[in-house]
Scaffold this motif. Structure first.
Motif, short mmCIF file in Angstrom:
data_model
loop_
_atom_site.label_atom_id
_atom_site.label_comp_id
_atom_site.label_asym_id
_atom_site.label_seq_id
_atom_site.Cartn_x
_atom_site.Cartn_y
_atom_site.Cartn_z
N GLU A 36 48.46 37.87 49.08
CA GLU A 36 49.14 39.09 48.63
C GLU A 36 48.38 39.70 47.46
O GLU A 36 48.20 40.92 47.39
N LYS A 37 47.91 38.87 46.53
CA LYS A 37 47.13 39.35 45.39
C LYS A 37 45.83 39.98 45.87
O LYS A 37 45.44 41.06 45.40
N ILE A 38 45.15 39.34 46.80
CA ILE A 38 43.91 39.89 47.34
C ILE A 38 44.17 41.24 48.00
O ILE A 38 43.44 42.21 47.77
N GLU A 39 45.21 41.35 48.82
CA GLU A 39 45.54 42.60 49.48
C GLU A 39 45.89 43.69 48.48
O GLU A 39 45.45 44.84 48.64
N ASP A 40 46.65 43.35 47.45
CA ASP A 40 47.02 44.34 46.44
C ASP A 40 45.78 44.87 45.72
O ASP A 40 45.65 46.09 45.52
N GLU A 41 44.90 43.99 45.32
CA GLU A 41 43.69 44.42 44.63
C GLU A 41 42.79 45.24 45.54
O GLU A 41 42.17 46.22 45.10
N VAL A 46 40.61 50.61 47.13
CA VAL A 46 40.47 51.67 48.12
C VAL A 46 41.07 52.97 47.60
O VAL A 46 40.48 54.05 47.74
N ALA A 47 42.24 52.90 46.97
CA ALA A 47 42.89 54.09 46.42
C ALA A 47 42.05 54.70 45.31
O ALA A 47 41.88 55.93 45.25
N ASP A 48 41.51 53.87 44.43
CA ASP A 48 40.66 54.37 43.35
C ASP A 48 39.43 55.08 43.91
O ASP A 48 39.04 56.15 43.43
N ASP A 49 38.81 54.47 44.92
CA ASP A 49 37.63 55.09 45.54
C ASP A 49 37.98 56.41 46.19
O ASP A 49 37.23 57.40 46.06
N ALA A 50 39.11 56.47 46.89
CA ALA A 50 39.53 57.71 47.55
C ALA A 50 39.82 58.79 46.52
O ALA A 50 39.45 59.95 46.71
N PHE A 51 40.47 58.41 45.43
CA PHE A 51 40.78 59.40 44.39
C PHE A 51 39.49 59.91 43.73
O PHE A 51 39.35 61.11 43.47
#
Length: 73
Positions: A36-41, A46-51
């Motif tokens: 879960e921690k790996i998936e969250d990070e 991915v969100a940071d890169d997209a932004f």
């Protein structure tokens, strides 16, 4: 693959309580928590890169209603 983790008595008690509440073995509780921690990070990265891509493109946001109208919704 197996591995061992050194825990304080307090950490062990907390981990065992968590596993018991969720009806999991201690190993399964750690495995789930790890992934879960790996998936969250990963999701944050991915969100940071997209932004960043969005900002670098110079595009501006617009009202959702405009998208709905384009999609005939």
């Amino acid at each position: 693959m197996s591995f061992s983790i050194r825990l304080t008595a307090e950490e062990k008690s907390l981990a065992e309580s968590y596993a018991k509440i969720h009806s999991l073995s201690l190993g399964e509780a750690f495995k789930r928590a790890l992934f879960e921690k790996i998936e969250d990070e990963y999701d944050v990265t991915v969100a940071d890169d997209a932004f960043k891509d969005y900002l670098d493109s110079g595009k501006k946001s617009r009202p959702i209603e405009d998208l709905w109208q384009e999609m005939n919704l």
